[in-house]
Design an enzyme around this catalytic site. Structure first.
Site, short mmCIF file in Angstrom:
data_model
loop_
_atom_site.label_atom_id
_atom_site.label_comp_id
_atom_site.label_asym_id
_atom_site.label_seq_id
_atom_site.Cartn_x
_atom_site.Cartn_y
_atom_site.Cartn_z
N ARG A 1 0.81 -1.20 0.00
CA ARG A 1 0.00 0.00 0.00
C ARG A 1 0.85 1.26 0.00
NH1 ARG A 1 -5.37 -0.96 3.47
NH2 ARG A 1 -5.68 -3.09 2.83
N GLY A 3 3.99 1.32 -1.11
CA GLY A 3 4.99 1.26 -2.16
C GLY A 3 6.31 0.64 -1.75
N GLY A 5 7.00 -2.51 -1.20
CA GLY A 5 7.23 -3.75 -1.95
C GLY A 5 7.82 -3.47 -3.31
N LYS A 6 7.23 -2.53 -4.03
CA LYS A 6 7.75 -2.18 -5.35
C LYS A 6 9.14 -1.57 -5.24
CE LYS A 6 3.80 -1.89 -8.24
NZ LYS A 6 3.05 -1.22 -9.24
N GLU A 26 12.68 -15.87 -5.98
CA GLU A 26 12.66 -17.28 -5.59
C GLU A 26 11.27 -17.84 -5.83
OE1 GLU A 26 13.65 -19.35 -1.48
OE2 GLU A 26 15.14 -17.86 -2.08
N SER A 30 4.14 -16.60 -3.84
CA SER A 30 2.79 -16.58 -3.27
C SER A 30 1.90 -15.81 -4.24
CB SER A 30 2.81 -15.87 -1.92
OG SER A 30 3.12 -14.49 -2.10
N SER A 39 3.20 -6.91 -11.54
CA SER A 39 2.92 -5.48 -11.66
C SER A 39 4.20 -4.71 -11.94
CB SER A 39 2.27 -4.98 -10.37
OG SER A 39 2.14 -3.59 -10.39
#
Length: 86
Positions: A1, A3, A5-6, A26, A30, A39
């Site tokens: 939410r 950002g 992760g990106k 890897e 998930s 994305s």
């Protein structure tokens, strides 16, 4: 939410590029991981395709983005930009 992760995905690919290697997360991913990576890959690939007017090979995409060929192909297929790969 927020950002993060990106950002982390982008950072890991930038490190991979500096090492002049091709990277991939890897596996197995998930559902959320697959969504996040797909994305990111779509964003990077579409920007590069736009800059090159679509005139670039999958191998060139891989070498310029450090994204593994299989990940590029699966992302382009998921977006409906290519139908099959031989």
């Amino acid at each position: 939410r927020k950002g993060y992760g990106k950002f982390m995905i982008s950072f890991s690919y930038e490190l991979t590029k500096r090492e002049k290697k091709i990277g991939s997360p890897e596996k197995p991913l998930s559902d959320l991981g697959k969504l996040s990576y797909r994305s990111y890959w779509a964003y990077v690939l579409l920007n590069l395709l736009k800059d090159r007017n679509g005139k670039i090979t999958v191998a060139q995409l891989s070498s310029e983005t450090a994204i593994k060929l299989e990940d590029i192909i699966s992302t382009l297929q998921a977006m409906g930009l290519i139908k099959s790969w031989k």
